[in-house]
Motif scaffolding. Structure first.
Motif, PDB file in Angstrom:
ATOM      1  N   VAL A  40      25.333  39.900 -20.552  1.00 17.09           N
ATOM      2  CA  VAL A  40      26.667  39.433 -20.969  1.00 17.09           C
ATOM      3  C   VAL A  40      26.494  38.611 -22.246  1.00 17.09           C
ATOM      4  CG1 VAL A  40      28.666  38.035 -20.316  1.00 17.09           C
ATOM      5  CG2 VAL A  40      27.427  39.357 -18.560  1.00 17.09           C
ATOM      6  N   PHE A  41      27.369  38.858 -23.228  1.00 19.01           N
ATOM      7  CA  PHE A  41      27.272  38.171 -24.511  1.00 19.01           C
ATOM      8  C   PHE A  41      28.596  37.494 -24.856  1.00 19.01           C
ATOM      9  CE2 PHE A  41      24.624  41.903 -24.365  1.00 19.01           C
ATOM     10  CZ  PHE A  41      23.375  41.409 -24.729  1.00 19.01           C
ATOM     11  N   PRO A  47      23.018  32.561 -16.060  1.00 17.13           N
ATOM     12  CA  PRO A  47      24.041  32.633 -15.010  1.00 17.13           C
ATOM     13  C   PRO A  47      24.503  34.072 -14.786  1.00 17.13           C
ATOM     14  CG  PRO A  47      24.897  31.520 -16.993  1.00 17.13           C
ATOM     15  CD  PRO A  47      23.447  31.806 -17.240  1.00 17.13           C
ATOM     16  N   ARG A  48      24.981  34.328 -13.543  1.00 16.97           N
ATOM     17  CA  ARG A  48      25.451  35.679 -13.192  1.00 16.97           C
ATOM     18  C   ARG A  48      26.974  35.723 -13.251  1.00 16.97           C
ATOM     19  NH1 ARG A  48      21.194  39.335 -11.911  1.00 16.97           N
ATOM     20  NH2 ARG A  48      19.417  38.095 -11.283  1.00 16.97           N
ATOM     21  N   TYR A  49      27.506  36.826 -13.748  1.00 19.93           N
ATOM     22  CA  TYR A  49      28.960  37.003 -13.809  1.00 19.93           C
ATOM     23  C   TYR A  49      29.341  38.363 -13.243  1.00 19.93           C
ATOM     24  CZ  TYR A  49      28.673  33.122 -17.118  1.00 19.93           C
ATOM     25  OH  TYR A  49      28.425  31.918 -17.706  1.00 19.93           O
ATOM     26  N   THR A  50      30.575  38.464 -12.771  1.00 16.59           N
ATOM     27  CA  THR A  50      31.094  39.772 -12.360  1.00 16.59           C
ATOM     28  C   THR A  50      31.835  40.381 -13.560  1.00 16.59           C
ATOM     29  OG1 THR A  50      33.200  38.837 -11.668  1.00 16.59           O
ATOM     30  CG2 THR A  50      31.471  38.983  -9.985  1.00 16.59           C
ATOM     31  N   GLY A  52      24.615  35.433 -20.329  1.00 16.97           N
ATOM     32  CA  GLY A  52      24.512  35.649 -18.894  1.00 16.97           C
ATOM     33  C   GLY A  52      24.121  37.073 -18.558  1.00 16.97           C
ATOM     34  N   GLU A  53      24.117  37.352 -17.263  1.00 14.15           N
ATOM     35  CA  GLU A  53      23.817  38.700 -16.777  1.00 14.15           C
ATOM     36  C   GLU A  53      24.856  39.088 -15.731  1.00 14.15           C
ATOM     37  OE1 GLU A  53      19.762  38.446 -15.486  1.00 14.15           O
ATOM     38  OE2 GLU A  53      19.028  38.329 -17.548  1.00 14.15           O
ATOM     39  N   LEU A  54      25.042  40.387 -15.575  1.00  8.42           N
ATOM     40  CA  LEU A  54      25.990  40.849 -14.554  1.00  8.42           C
ATOM     41  C   LEU A  54      25.375  40.660 -13.168  1.00  8.42           C
ATOM     42  CD1 LEU A  54      27.358  44.144 -16.126  1.00  8.42           C
ATOM     43  CD2 LEU A  54      28.650  42.042 -15.713  1.00  8.42           C
ATOM     44  N   SER A  55      26.193  40.281 -12.190  1.00 11.93           N
ATOM     45  CA  SER A  55      25.709  40.136 -10.816  1.00 11.93           C
ATOM     46  C   SER A  55      25.155  41.465 -10.337  1.00 11.93           C
ATOM     47  CB  SER A  55      26.853  39.754  -9.877  1.00 11.93           C
ATOM     48  OG  SER A  55      27.644  38.789 -10.478  1.00 11.93           O
TER      49      SER A  55
END
Ligand code: HEM
Length: 466
Positions: A30-31, A5-8, A80-83
């Motif tokens: 993101v961890f 999933p992508r996060y800001t 996750g990963e950054l947008s």
């Protein structure tokens, strides 16, 4: 590869405590490291300093992390990963005089943003003898000047001598490079303890308005001699410094020290262009600042513009009407700044950096850590620690052994002692310097309207858990 999933960054920043889960970023990953917090070899308090943000600025300070096994371990916690469309930071307001200030380390505890004043968190303050430049406490009175090193000139004025205009290259090449390891402390360090007794005027510093670096530069003495300083023996002259930092009306920061100190080779006053082996960071005076070892930080003028030998102290507001101590009964109606001398050497100081006030420490053995320092190069000869509010005392271990004679740098200290579950402890520390000067037991008797010289015994209540 798995789809994450992508996060800001804003979403990541919502996760700062174990109850809201602890998230961090590294690169664009993101961890969720909540389950690692208690396992962290560097301690749970340190990892939490990075919670909700990027790891890189912290890992840049502690090289233990640049090993493959650390990155592998981190991968286990990826969520996750950054947008990719992460918005770039908004452009600064160009009318804001502080818009040109440099970026700062996220660990700093900010007391005021404009001008920038900030201290390292206590947990990191005594992690190393030399404070990393990024964490060194910052005391700015005005916006940070932008200096083009190629066109920088230092003006030196000596009555009866010749006036010099030195480029950065000349300062480096004409004068021998002198190195000195010195602690700088703000006169307002620990002011927040004073305001708890009665309100005072000033930034609410905790115990971190003090830091230590290895400075390098030209001796002020050599520069003044090159400008043709004639013997002023027996006369109380001064060396006035002016910074390039100025307010909207063109008023610049300034301060002075007695000429006698400037000319004493043993006092090691330098015009520094290096801090811990690097060029001075912008927040610490790039390209040149004064470093006056053993003396209140306010005299170590940053972004140095001019040096002038004069029969009078600096006319600056900060020399004349600030950085002075008074009787506890003096208030803003009765204060007469001309009656008190400007603070130069500071009194003996110490504080506990670990544990923190209100902490719950596990039963067994407690480790109490802190710093101790005294002005004028008076070395700290002893630090006494009490676990019971000052009824009984034990001697802490000084590590490393303090500098001898001209002790410009702090001593870090540590005490380990057995503690039983259920106890409520009041940890106290007090230092003694070479002149057998000690610290006062309470703040009340040294309270002053400006909140300076706050050096009472440092008290930290903690509870012991099973
Ligand atoms: C040590 C991991 C965040 C400060 C370590 C070690 C690991 C680790 C594996 C031991 C390295 C070794 O000796 O081989 C992590 C991970 C982090 C994190 C996975 C984040 C998810 C932080 C942060 C700080 C920090 C934010 C500082 C603010 C330290 C320190 C040590 C250490 C000072 C050395 C402890 C000692 O040797 O006494 N960390 N760390 N760490 N870490 Fe971290």
């Amino acid at each position: 590869a798995p789809q994450y999933p992508r996060y800001t960054r804003a979403e990541v920043s919502q996760h700062r405590t174990p109850s809201e889960r602890v998230w961090v970023t590294h690169g664009s990953d993101v961890f969720d490291v909540t389950d690692f917090v208690e396992l962290h070899p560097g301690g749970p308090d340190k990892i939490l300093l990075a919670a909700g943000g990027a790891l890189e600025p912290f890992w840049a300070l502690y090289a233990v992390h640049s090993q493959p096994h650390v990155l592998e371990l981190l991968q286990e916690y990826k969520v996750g990963e950054l947008s990719p469309e992460e918005a770039a930071p908004p452009p600064g307001d160009t009318r804001d005089p502080f818009a040109g200030d440099p970026p700062r380390h996220p660990a700093l505890r900010v007391n005021s943003l404009k001008p920038f004043n900030a201290e390292p968190p206590p947990e990191l303050l005594t992690q190393s003898f030399l404070t990393p430049n990024e964490l060194f406490f910052t005391r700015n009175h005005l916006p940070v000047p932008s200096v083009e090193p190629g066109s920088y000139r230092l003006r030196v004025e000596v009555p009866g001598g010749r006036s010099l205009s030195l480029s950065l290259a000349e300062l480096r090449q004409r004068f021998p490079k002198h190195e000195v390891t010195a602690t700088l402390q703000c006169a307002g360090n620990r002011r927040s303890e004073m305001s708890r007794v009665r309100p005072v005027k000033g930034l609410s510093w905790d115990i971190g308005a003090i830091s230590t670096a290895r400075w390098a530069g030209a001796r002020l003495r050599d520069v003044l001699l090159a400008a043709g300083l004639a013997n002023k023996n027996g006369q109380e002259w001064h060396v006035c410094f002016e910074g390039l930092d100025e307010d909207a009306s063109g008023t610049r920061y300034g301060a002075s020290i007695p000429l006698e100190r400037a000319m004493d080779p043993r006092a090691e006053v330098i015009l520094a262009y290096e801090m811990n082996g690097q060029e001075l960071p912008r927040d610490h005076g790039f390209p040149v600042r004064v470093v006056v070892p053993g003396v209140v930080g306010a005299r170590s003028v940053k972004w140095l513009r001019s040096v002038e030998v004069s029969p009078a102290e600096s006319p600056s507001h900060w020399q004349q009407n600030d950085y002075k101590g008074f009787c506890p009964s003096v208030d803003w109606d009765s204060v007469d700044f001309q009656k008190a001398p400007a603070i130069q050497e500071l009194p003996v100081q110490s504080a506990i950096t670990e544990p923190r006030p209100g902490a719950a420490v596990p039963e067994g053995e407690i480790t109490v850590r802190g710093y101790a320092w005294s002005g004028g190069g008076r070395e700290v000869i002893r630090v006494d620690v009490s676990l019971d509010g000052g009824r009984t005392w034990q001697e802490a271990e000084l590590c490393p052994r303090p500098q001898r004679g001209r002790a410009w740098a702090w001593a870090l200290w540590e005490l380990r002692a057995p503690v039983a579950a259920g106890a409520r402890l009041e940890l106290v520390c007090k230092a003694v310097d070479r002149g057998y000067n000690g610290q006062p037991d309470s703040v009340e008797g040294i309270w002053n309207l400006r909140g300076v010289l706050s050096n009472a015994w440092h008290r930290v209540p903690v509870t012991v858990t099973r």
